[in-house]
Design a protein around this motif. Structure first.
Motif, short mmCIF file in Angstrom:
data_model
loop_
_atom_site.label_atom_id
_atom_site.label_comp_id
_atom_site.label_asym_id
_atom_site.label_seq_id
_atom_site.Cartn_x
_atom_site.Cartn_y
_atom_site.Cartn_z
N GLN A 216 24.58 5.05 -15.98
CA GLN A 216 24.51 3.58 -15.83
C GLN A 216 23.35 3.15 -14.91
OE1 GLN A 216 28.44 2.41 -14.53
NE2 GLN A 216 29.32 2.62 -16.60
N ILE A 217 22.98 4.01 -13.99
CA ILE A 217 21.82 3.69 -13.13
C ILE A 217 20.57 3.51 -14.02
CG2 ILE A 217 20.30 4.53 -11.29
CD1 ILE A 217 22.79 4.67 -9.91
N PHE A 218 20.47 4.36 -15.03
CA PHE A 218 19.32 4.27 -15.93
C PHE A 218 19.42 3.07 -16.86
CE2 PHE A 218 19.29 8.66 -14.50
CZ PHE A 218 17.97 8.81 -14.16
N THR A 219 20.58 2.91 -17.49
CA THR A 219 20.69 1.84 -18.49
C THR A 219 20.76 0.45 -17.86
OG1 THR A 219 23.10 2.10 -18.53
CG2 THR A 219 21.85 3.31 -20.21
N ASP A 220 21.37 0.36 -16.66
CA ASP A 220 21.61 -0.97 -16.08
C ASP A 220 20.57 -1.37 -15.03
OD1 ASP A 220 23.82 -0.54 -17.59
OD2 ASP A 220 25.29 -0.66 -15.96
N ILE A 221 19.90 -0.36 -14.44
CA ILE A 221 19.00 -0.71 -13.33
C ILE A 221 17.56 -0.24 -13.58
CG2 ILE A 221 18.53 -0.45 -10.86
CD1 ILE A 221 21.58 0.04 -10.49
N ARG A 222 17.39 1.06 -13.83
CA ARG A 222 16.02 1.60 -13.84
C ARG A 222 15.26 1.32 -15.14
NH1 ARG A 222 15.25 7.45 -11.31
NH2 ARG A 222 13.10 6.70 -11.43
N TYR A 223 15.89 1.58 -16.28
CA TYR A 223 15.19 1.38 -17.56
C TYR A 223 16.11 0.59 -18.49
CZ TYR A 223 12.75 5.36 -15.48
OH TYR A 223 12.10 6.20 -14.61
N THR A 224 16.12 -0.71 -18.31
CA THR A 224 17.05 -1.54 -19.07
C THR A 224 16.47 -1.91 -20.43
OG1 THR A 224 16.17 -3.64 -18.29
CG2 THR A 224 17.83 -2.59 -16.90
N LYS A 225 17.39 -2.18 -21.36
CA LYS A 225 16.98 -2.60 -22.71
C LYS A 225 16.07 -3.83 -22.64
CE LYS A 225 19.14 -3.69 -27.24
NZ LYS A 225 18.57 -2.58 -28.02
N LYS A 226 16.45 -4.77 -21.82
CA LYS A 226 15.68 -6.02 -21.70
C LYS A 226 14.25 -5.75 -21.24
CE LYS A 226 15.89 -10.39 -19.29
NZ LYS A 226 16.02 -10.67 -17.86
N ASP A 227 14.11 -4.98 -20.19
CA ASP A 227 12.76 -4.64 -19.69
C ASP A 227 11.98 -3.86 -20.73
OD1 ASP A 227 13.31 -5.82 -17.29
OD2 ASP A 227 13.54 -3.98 -16.16
N ASN A 228 12.63 -2.86 -21.34
CA ASN A 228 11.94 -2.05 -22.35
C ASN A 228 11.43 -2.90 -23.50
OD1 ASN A 228 12.22 0.48 -21.13
ND2 ASN A 228 14.25 0.82 -22.02
N GLU A 229 12.25 -3.86 -23.92
CA GLU A 229 11.84 -4.69 -25.05
C GLU A 229 10.68 -5.61 -24.66
OE1 GLU A 229 15.49 -6.36 -26.56
OE2 GLU A 229 15.97 -4.49 -27.63
N ALA A 230 10.76 -6.18 -23.47
CA ALA A 230 9.68 -7.05 -23.02
C ALA A 230 8.38 -6.25 -22.87
CB ALA A 230 10.05 -7.71 -21.69
N MET A 231 8.50 -5.06 -22.33
CA MET A 231 7.29 -4.25 -22.10
C MET A 231 6.75 -3.65 -23.41
SD MET A 231 7.81 -2.76 -18.26
CE MET A 231 9.29 -1.82 -18.61
N SER A 232 7.65 -3.43 -24.38
CA SER A 232 7.18 -2.98 -25.70
C SER A 232 6.25 -4.02 -26.29
CB SER A 232 8.36 -2.78 -26.65
OG SER A 232 9.16 -1.70 -26.24
N GLU A 233 6.64 -5.29 -26.15
CA GLU A 233 5.80 -6.39 -26.65
C GLU A 233 4.46 -6.43 -25.93
OE1 GLU A 233 7.13 -10.50 -27.30
OE2 GLU A 233 9.11 -9.64 -27.74
N GLY A 234 4.49 -6.28 -24.62
CA GLY A 234 3.25 -6.29 -23.83
C GLY A 234 2.33 -5.16 -24.24
#
Lengths: 245, 245
Positions: A216-234
């Motif tokens: 959960q540290i990874f999914t909820d804090i360090r590498y979240t779906k929301k961040d990954n999706e935003a950065m994929s776009e960038g």
């Protein structure tokens, strides 16, 4: 290459400079790495100036290594140089596409890792910044990268001023498959992750973050779906601007 | 790591096998390479069987190394294992996106290159097959790779049975930039590529291919725009099928 067995990421560096001579030697030596068609589809931007480091720092979430290390290396997938060569030789380059980005990024990353192994053997301390691909446009602007050049890795380099403990790794059976890929059962996961999950530091990490499991540290804090999706776009946007897609 | 100075790609191997013990040791040791969040976002499929190699060969244009080498390693960007771990730990993984592919591919390629450095130091001969990303779907099918697993590198591994000459490299000034990227003038290109273009083997290569310049060998024969564009689509299709985009 026995240093590989005890290597650690080094984030704190002594005041001693990394000489031009040593750095140049390591950068040259690393170029013996295999490369696609012997084209060497990479370039390295060396940042030593205070202003240069300050421009790069925000792209790396202002992690202190960027401004504190004597040297920052930004390694780029580069099809620009090869394309300029082609245009000067009556040849029409066709490298403004996704596969060419993957080929150049591959060349750049293999080169990067040989550099890491050589530099660590020479006693230098390195921190590999995965943030390079998070907000690449900031780095492109800071380093004035032309089209068909894309940053893929950053290393902060200096002489070590810390000696952190060795970090854990999964057993080889966790990532080695024989003949075909054998997917993981719950029992496999329990066995393969037991050591990691049992480490005091990881239990403590869960506690201070009020999380039930290490995952959960990874999914909820360090590498979240929301961040990954935003950065994929960038990342996609930057690849478009650099004409790789 | 002095072997780096004299390393060559090795395509012919002796009959001597690569022992499980040595291979296992090198695969484990390479895992000391830095990795994102210590997640080790890679997996390696080891192919030793005749049938397995024959299934992989067409994806690599039937280059003879694939069936002749005692061992073929396919290194994959792998977010599957981490995602299975998350789902078993009450954590919701968010790694079905492009950035996560780039992160996992990076981990896989850095791991691959440390393996190469270690294996070559141990006296093994390697050939890195860039073809891995040309027709990835064939490899995905042959190795039964699940979603969120994507092949990014292939190595053929064995004991050398040839000793080819050292290949040339561009001088470091061709790929190292200070502070910002300095684009190349015609004079730069002439100077930086003079040695490569002057090599007898490259002149001969132009002659037998009826090409005016070495660059045309790349643009017109080896890596054409048409092929690159077709394979870019295949790569994108495979990334979609593997749920990375």
């Amino acid at each position: 290459m026995e240093t590989i067995n005890t290597r650690r990421t080094i984030r704190k560096y002594s005041d001693k400079d990394v000489s031009e001579e040593l750095l140049g030697q390591l950068l040259s030596q690393a170029a013996r790495t295999q490369t696609m068609g012997n084209l060497q589809l990479y370039s390295v931007v060396v940042t030593r100036s205070k202003e240069g480091k300050e421009k790069l720092a925000p792209a790396h979430f202002n992690q202190p290594m960027v401004t504190e290390a004597p040297v920052v290396l930004t390694i780029c997938a580069d099809y620009n140089r090869t394309s300029v060569w082609c245009r000067n030789r009556n040849a029409v380059p066709g490298y403004d596409n996704f596969l060419s980005f993957i080929n150049a990024a591959t060349d750049a990353l293999l080169y990067t890792q040989t550099f890491c192994n050589l530099a660590e053997e020479a006693g230098l301390g390195l921190c590999y910044l995965g943030t390079t691909v998070y907000m690449p446009q900031m780095i492109i602007d800071a380093l004035k990268l032309p089209e068909l050049v894309m940053p893929v890795a950053t290393l902060t380099v200096g002489w070590p001023a810390e000696n952190p403990p060795l970090t854990d790794r999964l057993p080889a059976e966790a990532f080695v498959h024989s003949e075909t890929y054998l997917d993981y059962t719950k029992a496999d996961i329990d066995r393969l992750y037991a050591y990691k999950e049992g480490l005091e530091e990881n239990k403590h990490f869960c506690e201070i973050n009020h999380k039930e499991t290490l995952a959960q540290i990874f999914t909820d804090i360090r590498y979240t779906k929301k961040d990954n999706e935003a950065m994929s776009e960038g990342m996609m946007e930057a690849l478009k601007k650099q004409k790789f897609i």
